[in-house]
Write a protein that holds these residues in place. Structure first.
Motif, short mmCIF file in Angstrom:
data_model
loop_
_atom_site.label_atom_id
_atom_site.label_comp_id
_atom_site.label_asym_id
_atom_site.label_seq_id
_atom_site.Cartn_x
_atom_site.Cartn_y
_atom_site.Cartn_z
N SER A 10 -29.97 -43.01 16.09
CA SER A 10 -29.67 -41.58 16.10
C SER A 10 -29.80 -40.95 14.72
CB SER A 10 -28.23 -41.36 16.58
OG SER A 10 -28.13 -41.75 17.91
N ASP A 11 -30.03 -39.63 14.75
CA ASP A 11 -30.07 -38.82 13.53
C ASP A 11 -28.72 -38.19 13.25
OD1 ASP A 11 -32.82 -39.24 13.21
OD2 ASP A 11 -33.26 -37.62 14.60
N ILE A 12 -27.88 -38.08 14.26
CA ILE A 12 -26.58 -37.44 14.13
C ILE A 12 -25.66 -37.96 15.23
CG2 ILE A 12 -27.23 -35.44 15.54
CD1 ILE A 12 -25.49 -33.70 13.68
N MET A 13 -24.37 -37.99 14.91
CA MET A 13 -23.35 -38.31 15.92
C MET A 13 -22.51 -37.06 16.09
SD MET A 13 -20.34 -41.15 15.67
CE MET A 13 -19.04 -41.25 16.85
N ILE A 14 -22.34 -36.62 17.31
CA ILE A 14 -21.46 -35.48 17.58
C ILE A 14 -20.17 -36.05 18.15
CG2 ILE A 14 -21.12 -33.36 18.88
CD1 ILE A 14 -24.17 -33.05 18.91
N ASN A 52 -24.37 -46.47 8.33
CA ASN A 52 -25.81 -46.22 8.48
C ASN A 52 -26.21 -44.82 8.01
OD1 ASN A 52 -26.55 -48.76 9.61
ND2 ASN A 52 -25.62 -48.12 11.54
N HIS A 53 -25.28 -44.14 7.33
CA HIS A 53 -25.54 -42.81 6.77
C HIS A 53 -26.00 -41.81 7.84
CE1 HIS A 53 -25.00 -44.73 2.92
NE2 HIS A 53 -25.88 -45.63 3.28
N ILE A 54 -25.40 -41.94 9.02
CA ILE A 54 -25.67 -41.00 10.12
C ILE A 54 -24.62 -39.90 10.03
CG2 ILE A 54 -25.73 -40.71 12.63
CD1 ILE A 54 -26.51 -43.75 12.75
N PRO A 55 -25.04 -38.66 9.85
CA PRO A 55 -24.06 -37.58 9.77
C PRO A 55 -23.23 -37.47 11.05
CG PRO A 55 -26.28 -36.79 9.26
CD PRO A 55 -26.42 -38.19 9.75
N ILE A 56 -21.97 -37.13 10.87
CA ILE A 56 -21.07 -36.93 12.00
C ILE A 56 -20.70 -35.46 12.05
CG2 ILE A 56 -18.84 -37.53 13.03
CD1 ILE A 56 -19.03 -40.19 11.41
N LYS A 57 -21.06 -34.80 13.13
CA LYS A 57 -20.72 -33.40 13.35
C LYS A 57 -19.52 -33.38 14.29
CE LYS A 57 -20.95 -28.94 13.86
NZ LYS A 57 -20.31 -28.07 12.92
N LYS A 58 -18.40 -32.83 13.81
CA LYS A 58 -17.19 -32.77 14.62
C LYS A 58 -17.10 -31.41 15.30
CE LYS A 58 -14.89 -35.98 11.56
NZ LYS A 58 -13.80 -36.19 10.59
N ILE A 59 -16.79 -31.46 16.59
CA ILE A 59 -16.60 -30.25 17.39
C ILE A 59 -15.24 -30.38 18.07
CG2 ILE A 59 -17.41 -28.92 19.36
CD1 ILE A 59 -20.21 -29.93 18.76
N SER A 60 -14.43 -29.38 17.92
CA SER A 60 -13.10 -29.45 18.55
C SER A 60 -13.23 -29.26 20.06
CB SER A 60 -12.17 -28.38 17.96
OG SER A 60 -12.57 -27.10 18.41
N PHE A 89 -25.85 -24.16 17.87
CA PHE A 89 -26.68 -25.32 18.18
C PHE A 89 -27.72 -25.59 17.10
CE2 PHE A 89 -25.21 -26.85 22.14
CZ PHE A 89 -24.58 -25.77 22.73
N ALA A 90 -28.04 -24.60 16.30
CA ALA A 90 -29.01 -24.82 15.22
C ALA A 90 -28.53 -25.91 14.27
CB ALA A 90 -29.26 -23.52 14.46
N THR A 91 -27.23 -26.03 14.08
CA THR A 91 -26.71 -27.06 13.19
C THR A 91 -26.67 -28.44 13.84
OG1 THR A 91 -24.41 -26.68 13.81
CG2 THR A 91 -25.28 -25.38 11.96
N LEU A 92 -26.90 -28.49 15.14
CA LEU A 92 -26.84 -29.76 15.87
C LEU A 92 -28.21 -30.32 16.21
CD1 LEU A 92 -24.03 -28.87 18.42
CD2 LEU A 92 -23.79 -29.95 16.19
N ARG A 93 -29.26 -29.51 16.07
CA ARG A 93 -30.58 -29.92 16.55
C ARG A 93 -31.16 -31.05 15.71
NH1 ARG A 93 -32.14 -23.84 17.59
NH2 ARG A 93 -31.22 -23.70 19.65
N ASN A 94 -31.45 -32.16 16.39
CA ASN A 94 -32.06 -33.33 15.80
C ASN A 94 -32.77 -34.08 16.91
OD1 ASN A 94 -31.22 -33.67 12.86
ND2 ASN A 94 -29.31 -33.06 13.86
N LYS A 95 -33.48 -35.13 16.53
CA LYS A 95 -34.27 -35.88 17.52
C LYS A 95 -33.37 -36.60 18.52
CE LYS A 95 -38.07 -36.59 14.38
NZ LYS A 95 -38.76 -37.54 13.54
#
Length: 100
Positions: free
Chosen positions: A38-42, A65-73, A88-94
């Motif tokens: 993954s490119d990001i973990m939500i 693994n230096h995968i960014p974690i985006k937290k959503i309440s 969603f623009a801040t969440l868009r990744n492959k």
């Protein structure tokens, strides 16, 4: 609620959502495999999320693994289902993973 969120993310990204997409016999191995690619973990933050041993393992794995974690309440997710928006623009990744 989760399905609506997934539908929106899938418009621009390849998404794996454990609670929706994981039909594997070894569910935790599947989550780790998806996370590793993954490119990001939500992470959907709820009152109990940080009490989960597996969520702690997944967060640690993402950090290692230096995968960014985006937290959503959970409130943000609930508002989304009431036709309010999440940026969603801040969440868009492959590839995106989300845990609740």
């Amino acid at each position: 609620m989760l399905q609506s969120f997934a539908t929106e993310l899938r418009k621009t990204s390849e998404v794996f959502i454990d609670m929706i997409d994981n039909n594997s016999a070894d569910k935790q191995s599947r989550v780790i495999s998806e996370l590793d690619s993954s490119d990001i973990m939500i992470l959907i933050e709820s009152a109990s999320i940080y009490k989960s041993e597996w969520v702690s393992i997944e967060i640690q794995r993402a950090e290692e693994n230096h995968i960014p974690i985006k937290k959503i309440s959970i409130t943000e997710l609930t508002n989304f289902t009431r036709n309010q928006t999440i940026n969603f623009a801040t969440l868009r990744n492959k590839k995106t993973i989300k845990k609740q």
